[in-house]
Design an enzyme around this catalytic site. Structure first.
Site, PDB file in Angstrom:
ATOM      1  N   PRO A 113       0.804  -1.229   0.000  1.00  0.00           N
ATOM      2  CA  PRO A 113       0.000   0.000   0.000  1.00  0.00           C
ATOM      3  C   PRO A 113       0.839   1.282   0.000  1.00  0.00           C
ATOM      4  O   PRO A 113       0.905   2.003   0.995  1.00  0.00           O
ATOM      5  CB  PRO A 113      -0.839  -0.144   1.269  1.00  0.00           C
ATOM      6  CG  PRO A 113       0.025  -0.957   2.183  1.00  0.00           C
ATOM      7  CD  PRO A 113       0.759  -1.913   1.290  1.00  0.00           C
ATOM      8  N   CYS A 114       1.440   1.582  -1.129  1.00  0.00           N
ATOM      9  CA  CYS A 114       2.329   2.734  -1.246  1.00  0.00           C
ATOM     10  C   CYS A 114       1.596   4.055  -1.010  1.00  0.00           C
ATOM     11  O   CYS A 114       2.235   5.054  -0.673  1.00  0.00           O
ATOM     12  CB  CYS A 114       3.048   2.734  -2.585  1.00  0.00           C
ATOM     13  SG  CYS A 114       1.980   2.575  -4.017  1.00  0.00           S
ATOM     14  N   HIS A 115       0.273   4.062  -1.126  1.00  0.00           N
ATOM     15  CA  HIS A 115      -0.477   5.290  -0.838  1.00  0.00           C
ATOM     16  C   HIS A 115      -0.387   5.668   0.633  1.00  0.00           C
ATOM     17  O   HIS A 115      -0.650   6.808   0.993  1.00  0.00           O
ATOM     18  CB  HIS A 115      -1.948   5.134  -1.276  1.00  0.00           C
ATOM     19  CG  HIS A 115      -2.688   4.057  -0.568  1.00  0.00           C
ATOM     20  ND1 HIS A 115      -2.563   2.720  -0.913  1.00  0.00           N
ATOM     21  CD2 HIS A 115      -3.544   4.095   0.486  1.00  0.00           C
ATOM     22  CE1 HIS A 115      -3.327   1.985  -0.109  1.00  0.00           C
ATOM     23  NE2 HIS A 115      -3.926   2.809   0.757  1.00  0.00           N
TER      24      HIS A 115
END
Length: 144
Positions: A113-115
């Site tokens: 989940p790079c967000h």
């Protein structure tokens, strides 16, 4: 090994997923839907069940490269929380710029989940759209 491809809607975007069993090889965000449906867990995630993707793994976290180590740290960030590029860098022993490059190269957003990785003083970047990053964080209850 049977490789599947499908998508599910997320606002104005469609989450495109390429997977086989519990292994996700690629996730991307496009404006058009795929012909088939994404795995049920992705549909549940897009509907607000933000822990639905825990059942999946990605080859991006395999090995001992700096990117794989970064992806494992980011994958461990719980839904509803964020870490700064600097915090992730400190955990891995690298620089925030390397973390940013890893996030930009992430082949499996949502699974990794790079967000949830943000700039020290703001939201940071996101491909294809910072507005999409805001929407993902809002879905998880994060105010930015």
């Amino acid at each position: 090994m049977v490789v599947n491809e499908g998508s599910c809607p997320l606002g104005l975007w469609h989450v495109h997923v390429v997977w086989s069993g519990d292994v996700v090889m690629q996730v991307c965000f496009l404006r058009t839907p795929a012909a088939e449906r994404a795995p049920r867990a992705f549909i549940r995630y897009c509907a607000g069940e933000t822990d639905a993707l825990r059942e999946f793994r990605t080859p991006a976290t395999d090995g001992d490269t700096v990117y794989a180590r970064i992806y494992r740290v980011v994958q461990a960030i719980p839904a509803g929380q964020t870490r700064s590029y600097g915090e992730v860098a400190a955990m891995v022993g690298t620089s925030p710029r390397v973390v940013g490059n890893a996030m930009r190269s992430n082949p499996t957003p949502l699974v990794v989940p790079c967000h949830r990785v943000v700039a020290k003083g703001g939201i940071g970047g996101f491909s294809p759209s910072v507005d999409l990053k805001r929407a993902l964080l809002a879905l998880e209850g994060v105010r930015v």
